[in-house]
Design an enzyme around this catalytic site. Structure first.
Site, PDB file in Angstrom:
ATOM      1  N   HIS A  90       0.809  -1.038   0.066  1.00  0.00           N
ATOM      2  CA  HIS A  90      -0.045  -0.154  -0.032  1.00  0.00           C
ATOM      3  C   HIS A  90       0.956   1.359  -0.028  1.00  0.00           C
ATOM      4  O   HIS A  90       1.905   1.271   0.763  1.00  0.00           O
ATOM      5  CB  HIS A  90      -1.092  -0.087   1.166  1.00  0.00           C
ATOM      6  N   ASP A  92      -0.386   4.464   0.899  1.00  0.00           N
ATOM      7  CA  ASP A  92      -0.655   5.173   1.796  1.00  0.00           C
ATOM      8  C   ASP A  92       0.114   5.232   3.342  1.00  0.00           C
ATOM      9  O   ASP A  92       0.609   3.851   3.571  1.00  0.00           O
ATOM     10  CB  ASP A  92      -2.130   5.366   2.133  1.00  0.00           C
ATOM     11  N   ASP A 153       6.157   1.650   6.454  1.00  0.00           N
ATOM     12  CA  ASP A 153       4.737   1.058   6.507  1.00  0.00           C
ATOM     13  C   ASP A 153       4.001   1.822   5.332  1.00  0.00           C
ATOM     14  O   ASP A 153       3.184   2.838   5.858  1.00  0.00           O
ATOM     15  CB  ASP A 153       4.186   1.028   7.623  1.00  0.00           C
ATOM     16  N   GLU A 187      -5.107   1.607   2.680  1.00  0.00           N
ATOM     17  CA  GLU A 187      -5.043   0.325   3.572  1.00  0.00           C
ATOM     18  C   GLU A 187      -5.133   0.806   5.133  1.00  0.00           C
ATOM     19  O   GLU A 187      -5.642   0.135   5.718  1.00  0.00           O
ATOM     20  CB  GLU A 187      -3.697  -0.421   3.502  1.00  0.00           C
ATOM     21  N   GLU A 188      -4.384   1.817   5.364  1.00  0.00           N
ATOM     22  CA  GLU A 188      -4.571   2.280   6.787  1.00  0.00           C
ATOM     23  C   GLU A 188      -5.731   2.763   7.373  1.00  0.00           C
ATOM     24  O   GLU A 188      -6.079   2.900   8.399  1.00  0.00           O
ATOM     25  CB  GLU A 188      -3.201   3.494   7.098  1.00  0.00           C
ATOM     26  N   ASP A 210       4.116  -6.488   3.775  1.00  0.00           N
ATOM     27  CA  ASP A 210       3.571  -5.547   4.590  1.00  0.00           C
ATOM     28  C   ASP A 210       4.093  -5.845   6.026  1.00  0.00           C
ATOM     29  O   ASP A 210       3.388  -5.473   6.936  1.00  0.00           O
ATOM     30  CB  ASP A 210       2.238  -5.124   4.264  1.00  0.00           C
ATOM     31  N   HIS A 393       4.081   3.711  12.478  1.00  0.00           N
ATOM     32  CA  HIS A 393       2.983   4.735  12.878  1.00  0.00           C
ATOM     33  C   HIS A 393       3.554   5.498  13.658  1.00  0.00           C
ATOM     34  O   HIS A 393       2.895   6.306  14.490  1.00  0.00           O
ATOM     35  CB  HIS A 393       1.624   3.967  13.250  1.00  0.00           C
TER      36      HIS A 393
HETATM   37 ZN   LIG Z   1       1.059  -1.478   6.387  1.00  0.00          ZN
END
Ligand SMILES: [Zn+2]
Length: 424
Positions: A90, A92, A153, A187-188, A210, A393
């Site tokens: 992903h 994003d 990520d 995705e997030e 991922d 994150h």
């Molecule tokens: Zn991810």
């Protein structure tokens, strides 16, 4: 190193580091409040770059209006029945932490000392907090600069897929079937597969790139439900409410207080334990709503958690005549393991590919979901493979360059394993 067909599969670390740092500088934060698709238009800034780079490699690729990039590397095998496999990541980054103006820092030959991030010296990456850093003393790692997340990520996943694609194109002697690539937005915020075109993708099996530590392979995710409790109180003028009024907000508070504190919550569970977790409360005296997420690896236990929550709330509601409760459960996603168990070769070949890179396989369960859990139920069995990302994150997010290189090598080997194992 593993030699197959006289080729050494070795991904250049400088090349993949440079590629990764180029991608993370593009702001692709998704937005949970947005109903647009993609939720933020800026995600396409990276998608467009990926499209150009794929096309520049000579790979057929397209970007659709929803922000999905689809690409195809044609088969170069004489075998006609090699299944089409797909690699997915992903573009994003998570809304939890700023993704604007990411300044990646390459720490060459990391010496094991604390790393003070220059733009916010309160952000210090330490081996004592991040044990996995130990494995990277003496090699290169990449961090952000202190004000933002890094975006490993899942730009780690994006970079390893792009690097593997480039490697396959530049080494046409490596035999593989048709390979599909898909880069998803959002995705997030749980919408990574919302607008995916399975027909266009047209793959038999997939792998999301991922995951975390080198060698890790995740074939199991949570099963997930959302639960909602709506409490209808009894309303009266507060000046003349004695013996009449029952405040729905106070009952919501009572229900929340009655939730077990030493078990059954994310803050006190780990490994294979499930939980119930309130995520939102809203209300007026008349009517209050509590939203929960419910998680377990086992679908029967998931059901039990939902029922236990309903009974807990009901027993409180029953104390208040006139008060009513509406309880509903909504399926969110399911553990991918039951799908993957029907196609054991998908995980077995991934294990083989990881071993060929010289790494040990670590099979893990994800206490969460991936695009792969949804894709598995959409007809594309899809475990999750490592990229090296750590501390995701957060401002202390980092990634080891050698892990990314091993991840890209795993993809290359995986393409070759599927070809080798297919009958003529
Ligand atoms: Zn991810």
């Amino acid at each position: 190193m593993f030699a197959v067909n006289n080729f050494m599969v070795e991904i250049d670390q400088n090349s993949i580091a440079e590629r990764f740092m180029r991608y993370v500088q593009i702001d692709t934060q998704s937005d949970p409040q947005s109903n647009a698709q993609p939720t933020t238009e800026k995600q396409k800034d990276l998608s467009k770059l990926l499209l150009r780079e794929l096309q520049h490699m000579g790979i057929t690729a397209e970007l659709d209006s929803y922000g999905y990039v689809y690409a195809t590397i044609p088969s170069n095998s004489d075998k006609k029945n090699v299944p089409v496999i797909c690699f997915c990541s992903h573009v994003d980054t998570a809304p939890d932490c700023s993704g604007t103006n990411v300044k990646p820092i390459l720490h060459k030959n990391y010496n094991g000392d604390d790393i003070v991030l220059p733009d916010d010296p309160s952000q210090v990456l330490k081996i004592t907090d991040a044990r996995y850093l130990k494995n990277h003393v003496g090699s290169d790692i990449i961090t952000a600069s202190g004000n933002t997340l890094l975006g490993a990520d899942d730009k780690g996943g994006v970079a390893v897929i792009m690097e593997a694609a480039s490697f396959l194109i530049n080494n046409p002697g490596l035999k593989h079937g048709e390979i599909k690539i898909v880069f998803t937005p959002d995705e997030e915020v749980g919408k990574g597969t919302a607008k995916i075109d399975m027909q266009k993708l047209n793959a038999k099996f997939g792998y999301t790139m991922d995951g975390g530590e080198a060698g890790s392979l995740e074939d199991e995710t949570f099963s997930a439900d959302g639960a909602t409790i709506i409490i209808n109180g009894v309303i009266a003028h507060p000046g003349y409410a004695k013996g009449k009024l029952v405040n729905a907000i106070k009952i919501a508070g009572e229900i929340l207080d009655a939730l077990p504190k030493k078990e059954w919550a994310p803050e006190v569970t780990e490994k294979k334990q499930g939980f119930v977790h309130p995520v939102r409360v809203e209300g007026i005296a008349e009517r209050a709503t509590i939203e929960f997420i419910v998680r377990d690896f086992d679908n029967d236990k998931l059901k039990e958690h939902g029922e236990k929550l309903r009974m807990l709330a009901l027993n409180i509601i029953k104390k208040y005549p006139g008060v009513t409760m509406e309880f509903s459960i909504k399926e969110q996603y399911r553990n991918m393991k039951s799908i993957l168990d029907k196609h054991p070769e998908v995980v077995a070949y991934a294990e083989e590919a990881i071993k060929r890179t010289g790494l040990k396989v670590k099979t893990e369960s994800i206490r969460g979901g991936t695009d792969g859990s949804r894709l598995s139920y959409m007809g594309l069995p899809c475990p999750n493979l490592f990229t090296g990302m750590q501390g995701i994150h957060s401002k202390l997010e980092w990634i080891g360059v050698k892990d990314m290189a091993k991840s890209a090598e795993t993809i290359v080997h995986l393409c070759m394993v599927w070809e080798e194992k297919s009958p003529l």
